[in-house]
Motif scaffolding. Sequence first.
Motif, PDB file in Angstrom:
ATOM      1  N   ILE A  57       0.838  -1.205   0.000  1.00 53.09           N
ATOM      2  CA  ILE A  57       0.000   0.000   0.000  1.00 53.09           C
ATOM      3  C   ILE A  57       0.866   1.245   0.000  1.00 53.09           C
ATOM      4  N   MET A  58       1.963   1.207   0.777  1.00 54.10           N
ATOM      5  CA  MET A  58       2.832   2.376   0.849  1.00 54.10           C
ATOM      6  C   MET A  58       3.552   2.616  -0.476  1.00 54.10           C
ATOM      7  N   LEU A  59       3.916   1.522  -1.178  1.00 55.86           N
ATOM      8  CA  LEU A  59       4.627   1.650  -2.451  1.00 55.86           C
ATOM      9  C   LEU A  59       3.698   1.720  -3.640  1.00 55.86           C
ATOM     10  N   ASP A  60       2.420   1.916  -3.379  1.00 57.34           N
ATOM     11  CA  ASP A  60       1.466   2.083  -4.475  1.00 57.34           C
ATOM     12  C   ASP A  60       1.815   3.340  -5.279  1.00 57.34           C
ATOM     13  N   PRO A  61       1.606   3.317  -6.617  1.00 55.32           N
ATOM     14  CA  PRO A  61       1.966   4.504  -7.430  1.00 55.32           C
ATOM     15  C   PRO A  61       1.348   5.798  -6.920  1.00 55.32           C
ATOM     16  N   ASP A  62       0.149   5.708  -6.342  1.00 54.57           N
ATOM     17  CA  ASP A  62      -0.481   6.930  -5.842  1.00 54.57           C
ATOM     18  C   ASP A  62       0.240   7.477  -4.610  1.00 54.57           C
ATOM     19  N   ASN A  63       0.943   6.576  -3.886  1.00 53.30           N
ATOM     20  CA  ASN A  63       1.626   7.014  -2.663  1.00 53.30           C
ATOM     21  C   ASN A  63       3.112   7.251  -2.866  1.00 53.30           C
ATOM     22  N   LYS A  64       3.619   6.968  -4.069  1.00 56.25           N
ATOM     23  CA  LYS A  64       5.047   7.149  -4.299  1.00 56.25           C
ATOM     24  C   LYS A  64       5.456   8.602  -4.138  1.00 56.25           C
ATOM     25  N   GLN A  65       4.603   9.526  -4.652  1.00 60.82           N
ATOM     26  CA  GLN A  65       4.934  10.943  -4.552  1.00 60.82           C
ATOM     27  C   GLN A  65       4.976  11.380  -3.079  1.00 60.82           C
ATOM     28  N   SER A  66       4.009  10.872  -2.293  1.00 61.66           N
ATOM     29  CA  SER A  66       3.999  11.235  -0.870  1.00 61.66           C
ATOM     30  C   SER A  66       5.241  10.701  -0.165  1.00 61.66           C
ATOM     31  N   VAL A  67       5.624   9.446  -0.496  1.00 58.75           N
ATOM     32  CA  VAL A  67       6.813   8.865   0.123  1.00 58.75           C
ATOM     33  C   VAL A  67       8.060   9.630  -0.294  1.00 58.75           C
ATOM     34  N   ALA A  68       8.130   9.990  -1.613  1.00 61.29           N
ATOM     35  CA  ALA A  68       9.287  10.749  -2.083  1.00 61.29           C
ATOM     36  C   ALA A  68       9.353  12.117  -1.412  1.00 61.29           C
ATOM     37  N   ALA A  69       8.182  12.768  -1.258  1.00 61.02           N
ATOM     38  CA  ALA A  69       8.160  14.069  -0.585  1.00 61.02           C
ATOM     39  C   ALA A  69       8.595  13.943   0.870  1.00 61.02           C
ATOM     40  N   ALA A  70       8.137  12.855   1.535  1.00 66.57           N
ATOM     41  CA  ALA A  70       8.538  12.650   2.928  1.00 66.57           C
ATOM     42  C   ALA A  70      10.046  12.442   3.034  1.00 66.57           C
ATOM     43  N   ILE A  71      10.610  11.654   2.100  1.00 63.64           N
ATOM     44  CA  ILE A  71      12.058  11.435   2.111  1.00 63.64           C
ATOM     45  C   ILE A  71      12.797  12.737   1.841  1.00 63.64           C
ATOM     46  N   ASN A  72      12.234  13.538   0.934  1.00 64.34           N
ATOM     47  CA  ASN A  72      12.855  14.841   0.640  1.00 64.34           C
ATOM     48  C   ASN A  72      12.836  15.733   1.876  1.00 64.34           C
ATOM     49  N   HIS A  73      11.717  15.742   2.576  1.00 63.17           N
ATOM     50  CA  HIS A  73      11.617  16.546   3.805  1.00 63.17           C
ATOM     51  C   HIS A  73      12.618  16.052   4.854  1.00 63.17           C
ATOM     52  N   ILE A  74      12.780  14.731   4.921  1.00 65.10           N
ATOM     53  CA  ILE A  74      13.740  14.185   5.879  1.00 65.10           C
ATOM     54  C   ILE A  74      15.152  14.636   5.517  1.00 65.10           C
ATOM     55  N   GLY A  75      15.471  14.637   4.199  1.00 62.39           N
ATOM     56  CA  GLY A  75      16.790  15.115   3.773  1.00 62.39           C
ATOM     57  C   GLY A  75      16.995  16.581   4.101  1.00 62.39           C
ATOM     58  N   GLN A  76      15.942  17.381   3.877  1.00 60.06           N
ATOM     59  CA  GLN A  76      16.049  18.802   4.216  1.00 60.06           C
ATOM     60  C   GLN A  76      16.232  18.997   5.718  1.00 60.06           C
ATOM     61  N   ALA A  77      15.487  18.198   6.500  1.00 63.21           N
ATOM     62  CA  ALA A  77      15.637  18.311   7.955  1.00 63.21           C
ATOM     63  C   ALA A  77      17.046  17.914   8.393  1.00 63.21           C
ATOM     64  N   ALA A  78      17.604  16.871   7.743  1.00 65.02           N
ATOM     65  CA  ALA A  78      18.963  16.465   8.076  1.00 65.02           C
ATOM     66  C   ALA A  78      19.970  17.547   7.708  1.00 65.02           C
ATOM     67  N   ALA A  79      19.740  18.179   6.524  1.00 62.05           N
ATOM     68  CA  ALA A  79      20.648  19.257   6.118  1.00 62.05           C
ATOM     69  C   ALA A  79      20.546  20.443   7.077  1.00 62.05           C
ATOM     70  N   ALA A  80      19.315  20.754   7.511  1.00 59.54           N
ATOM     71  CA  ALA A  80      19.155  21.853   8.464  1.00 59.54           C
ATOM     72  C   ALA A  80      19.779  21.501   9.812  1.00 59.54           C
ATOM     73  N   TRP A  81      19.692  20.226  10.167  1.00 58.80           N
ATOM     74  CA  TRP A  81      20.265  19.808  11.439  1.00 58.80           C
ATOM     75  C   TRP A  81      21.790  19.913  11.425  1.00 58.80           C
ATOM     76  N   GLN A  82      22.386  19.750  10.241  1.00 61.56           N
ATOM     77  CA  GLN A  82      23.839  19.866  10.153  1.00 61.56           C
ATOM     78  C   GLN A  82      24.320  21.278  10.445  1.00 61.56           C
ATOM     79  N   THR A  83      23.468  22.279  10.199  1.00 58.37           N
ATOM     80  CA  THR A  83      23.853  23.663  10.481  1.00 58.37           C
ATOM     81  C   THR A  83      23.693  24.033  11.950  1.00 58.37           C
ATOM     82  N   VAL A  84      23.013  23.181  12.699  1.00 57.02           N
ATOM     83  CA  VAL A  84      22.771  23.492  14.115  1.00 57.02           C
ATOM     84  C   VAL A  84      24.070  23.558  14.910  1.00 57.02           C
TER      85      VAL A  84
END
Length: 315
Positions: free
Chosen positions: A165-192
């Motif tokens: 269900i999570m890897l369904d094509p309709d949810n791929k964009q949401s999963v990719a966006a979540a991973i992108n947000h996690i990467g951004q959060a990690a990058a922001a955390w590196q500046t802390v």
Amino acid sequence: MENRSHALMAGFFTIALMSMAIVLGIWLGRDKIQRVPYEIVTNMTVSGLNLQAAVRYKGIKVGNVTDISFDPKVPGQLVLRLEVIPDTPITKATFATLGYQGVTGIAFIQLDEDLQAGTGATLLTADASGQAQRISLRASSLQTLEQKGMAILKQTEDITRKLNIMLDPDNKQSVAAAINHIGQAAAAWQTVPSQLAPTLNKLPVLLDQTQSTLSSVQHLSSEANTLAANLTQLSQRVQAQDGPLVRFNMAIDQMTYSLTQETLPRIQNVTGEARSSLRSLNRATDQLSERPQSILFGNPAPLPGPGEAGFVAPR
């Protein structure tokens, strides 16, 4: 004819020898031991269990399975009948499990004691009506492993279904966006850490100031304790029996007594005399107002009274 008679004699001898062997085998295989019957009633599967399967008590063979049938009173329930030698110490705490021999898969009945029931369990004796006593059947380790394996497979299926269900094509964009947000959060955390570096550099100075403040507070606390002790000592001295407060109260009482007993009566006497003098002064003033010539000629003589010379009775 002679050959036929020899063949006939050989046939009779063979048949007699086989009969004697069968009778001897039956006689030798006859079991003279009187066995005690027991029953096991269960809803579990008994795969690999056959008639004449061994019954073992703690690994020692003590009997056999004599019958495997369905319970006519309860559909889907099996009744296993056992025959065990009388010396077997079967108690109310005895339970049965299915054991399997090696890789052959041949099942047997394993009897064991429940350790939680202790060693003082009552022995199972034959019923007066001849009804066989029943022994409970528990799941064996293999069956328990099978049940847990089925539960694990079910959980695995649920996880796989959720992943699908999570890897369904309709949810791929949401999963990719979540991973992108996690990467951004990690990058922001590196500046802390770089942002926290100035604050961390100030921490030693702040710790020194805090330590100095604590020392000042401790010094102030010690002085406050000294002041409190001095105040307590002063209060004790003031409230002592011969202290200033007691002497001041005694002086006030003496002053009050003197004022009440001596000064006020004297004031009252002086006030009475002042009133008498004032009345005399008032009379003199009245007389002076009526007869101002009395200042020069003095007061006239009073009129004679009755019985005195010159008294004239009023008309």
